[in-house]
Design an enzyme around this catalytic site. Structure first.
Site, PDB file in Angstrom:
ATOM      1  N   SER A 262       0.815  -1.210   0.000  1.00 36.72           N
ATOM      2  CA  SER A 262       0.000   0.000   0.000  1.00 36.72           C
ATOM      3  C   SER A 262       0.854   1.268   0.000  1.00 36.72           C
ATOM      4  CB  SER A 262      -0.943  -0.071   1.192  1.00 36.72           C
ATOM      5  OG  SER A 262      -2.056   0.708   0.932  1.00 36.72           O
ATOM      6  N   LYS A 266       4.169   2.081  -2.443  1.00 36.31           N
ATOM      7  CA  LYS A 266       4.579   3.292  -3.180  1.00 36.31           C
ATOM      8  C   LYS A 266       6.027   3.605  -2.781  1.00 36.31           C
ATOM      9  CE  LYS A 266      -0.015   5.225  -1.901  1.00 36.31           C
ATOM     10  NZ  LYS A 266      -1.032   4.606  -2.674  1.00 36.31           N
ATOM     11  N   TRP A 353     -10.008   0.283  -5.406  1.00 37.32           N
ATOM     12  CA  TRP A 353      -9.445   1.599  -5.044  1.00 37.32           C
ATOM     13  C   TRP A 353      -8.008   1.730  -5.582  1.00 37.32           C
ATOM     14  CZ3 TRP A 353     -10.979   6.175  -3.543  1.00 37.32           C
ATOM     15  CH2 TRP A 353     -10.225   6.997  -2.703  1.00 37.32           C
ATOM     16  N   HIS A 403      -7.571  -5.618   0.050  1.00 32.38           N
ATOM     17  CA  HIS A 403      -6.326  -4.883   0.292  1.00 32.38           C
ATOM     18  C   HIS A 403      -5.581  -5.472   1.494  1.00 32.38           C
ATOM     19  CE1 HIS A 403      -4.055  -1.221  -0.294  1.00 32.38           C
ATOM     20  NE2 HIS A 403      -4.145  -0.934   0.997  1.00 32.38           N
TER      21      HIS A 403
HETATM   22  C1  GTR Z   1      -5.457   4.368   1.735  1.00 35.51           C
HETATM   23  C2  GTR Z   1      -4.886   5.205   0.627  1.00 35.51           C
HETATM   24  C3  GTR Z   1      -4.138   4.332  -0.330  1.00 35.51           C
HETATM   25  C4  GTR Z   1      -3.276   3.300   0.340  1.00 35.51           C
HETATM   26  C5  GTR Z   1      -3.775   2.863   1.695  1.00 35.51           C
HETATM   27  C6  GTR Z   1      -2.760   2.253   2.647  1.00 35.51           C
HETATM   28  O1  GTR Z   1      -6.266   5.028   2.603  1.00 35.51           O
HETATM   29  O2  GTR Z   1      -5.944   5.849   0.001  1.00 35.51           O
HETATM   30  O3  GTR Z   1      -3.406   5.126  -1.234  1.00 35.51           O
HETATM   31  O4  GTR Z   1      -1.967   3.722   0.423  1.00 35.51           O
HETATM   32  O5  GTR Z   1      -4.334   3.878   2.409  1.00 35.51           O
HETATM   33  O6  GTR Z   1      -1.616   2.653   2.701  1.00 35.51           O
HETATM   34  O7  GTR Z   1      -3.178   1.369   3.388  1.00 35.51           O
END
Ligand code: GTR
Length: 425
Positions: A262, A266, A353, A403
């Site tokens: 996540s 990045k 997402w 996720h």
């Molecule tokens: C979310 C965000 C994502 C992702 C995520 C995370 O809220 O919108 O870009 O990075 O967090 O890091 O769990």
């Protein structure tokens, strides 16, 4: 004025009315993906197309690195003046029922202004293999103590800045489903983790408690257009972990991988783009600002991410809110910066997402740079079905579910790394 400054100025002037917006529309309809051209990563800003790896490395690669620094993540300072001291605070030769040696290492960062900061690295090294082993470096979200139920693992220091000490986020073992230590150790890999909050707490008002506190010229309240955000700072931290591991006698410094989930996916990509010591760079569900193509405008978008997390990127990135088409690059070019090392992208079917299709296409469109090196990128623009890993010189898989990081993801990464790092030779 330099070419980048002119470009940035032109973009700023064209988007004066746009902005970050927590309620900006989000597109989940493939038919509403705007039509856009995928930039050829080999084409320089002046139109010249690089034809050799030498030209790529001397011209286009530095040009892209500068653009990602100046317009998205912030420029990584060449010299921070920060000194790092390492101290092994605990070493257990028979951790995990004898499977591993566990070392816990305190990093003390000291800035030129005399301020200092501590971070704690947790390192598991498999006992069975003789000699040096490959290592997977990966930040955790809630502290080293949440990655395992092993009682000796020391609680990471910086958490109380982010959430109260009583929060269940910090409970021992709370994130252990995301950490397949035993699987990795049994397959001959060391794993090194640190809590990302130790390097810089993840909140806009807390930057002053992280590495920026050690930089006398950093103005966290009013950052310059291209000044470091936390993704850049965390990526810098990944390189400091690599500095330590390079000197660790059981670690093979030529076989270091970086893995992140996540926001930390990045971060892994930006760290891997800049630091060539990471031979395999793994993005797990990294989405917007990570592997996903920004110009598809599918799922999370620049307006939403810069509104919700203004501290992650440099202020210049805000100019692309509701204006992705003006970006002079896209995320496939970030992935291409990893070549000729190995990039791996993983998606999850229900994680719309993060735009799974955009994550796949990004890796596909990094292909020309891999081809330049005589390596094989993804062969088809059509994403595979779930649980059909695509392992070439780059790797991709999509699994069912949402996720998260699961044992299945780890299994795919380890399979890929066995081949990419030629573990069984
Ligand atoms: C979310 C965000 C994502 C992702 C995520 C995370 O809220 O919108 O870009 O990075 O967090 O890091 O769990």
């Amino acid at each position: 004025m330099k070419r980048f400054e002119i470009l940035l100025l032109a973009i700023m002037m064209s988007v004066i009315t746009m902005g970050q917006n927590k309620n900006a529309p989000v597109n989940y309809d493939e038919n509403k993906v705007p039509s856009f051209e995928i930039a050829d990563p080999l084409r320089c800003l002046d139109g010249q197309v690089v034809e050799s790896t030498r030209q790529w490395e001397s011209r286009r690669r530095p040009e892209l690195l500068r653009m990602f620094g100046e317009m998205e993540y912030g420029v990584t300072p060449r010299k921070t003046g920060i000194k790092v001291r390492h101290e092994v605070v605990n070493s257990t030769p028979d951790a995990m029922d004898g499977l591993a040696t566990c070392k816990q290492v305190r990093f003390t960062f000291t800035g030129k202004n005399g301020k200092s900061l501590q971070a704690l690295l947790l390192l598991y090294i498999p006992n069975a293999p003789k000699g040096r082993v490959p290592v997977i470096v990966s930040y955790n979200f809630h502290g080293n103590q949440t990655t395992t139920i092993e009682p000796d693992v020391i609680t990471s220091p910086s958490r109380e800045l982010v959430k109260s000490l009583g929060s269940k986020a910090w409970v021992r073992g709370e994130q252990s489903s995301r950490w397949a230590y035993e699987m990795a150790l049994q397959r001959g890999y060391a794993v090194a983790t640190m809590c990302y909050h130790d390097i810089c707490p993840d909140a806009p008002n807390l930057l002053v408690h992280g590495i920026p506190a050690l930089l006398p010229d950093y103005n966290a309240e009013n950052r310059g257009e291209s000044e470091w955000g936390t993704i850049g700072i965390w990526a810098w931290g990944y390189s400091r972990i690599a500095d330590y591991l390079e000197k660790e006698e059981r670690v093979d410094k030529h076989r270091m991988a970086v893995l992140g989930h996540s926001r930390l996916g990045k971060t892994a990509l930006w760290a891997g783009a800049q630091d060539k010591r990471f031979k395999v760079v793994i993005s797990n569900n990294s989405g917007c600002g990570g592997a996903a193509l920004s110009k598809r405008f599918f799922g999370e978008n620049v307006s939403r991410i810069t509104a919700n997390f203004p501290h992650w990127f440099c202020p210049a990135f805000n100019h692309f809110s509701e204006n992705e088409s003006a970006l002079p690059f896209d995320q496939h070019e970030l992935l291409s910066l990893i070549a000729p090392r190995h990039a791996y992208v993983a998606s999850a079917e229900a994680d719309k997402w993060a735009d799974p299709r955009g994550e796949y296409l990004s890796l596909y469109y990094a292909g020309p740079v891999y081809h330049l090196y005589g390596m094989q990128g993804l062969p088809s623009p059509v994403p595979p079905a779930v649980h059909q890993p695509q392992h070439y010189d780059v790797g991709y898989h999509i699994r069912s579910g949402g996720h998260d990081v699961t044992p299945y993801d780890w299994q795919c990464y380890l399979d890929f790394m066995d081949a990419a790092l030629r573990l069984n030779e």
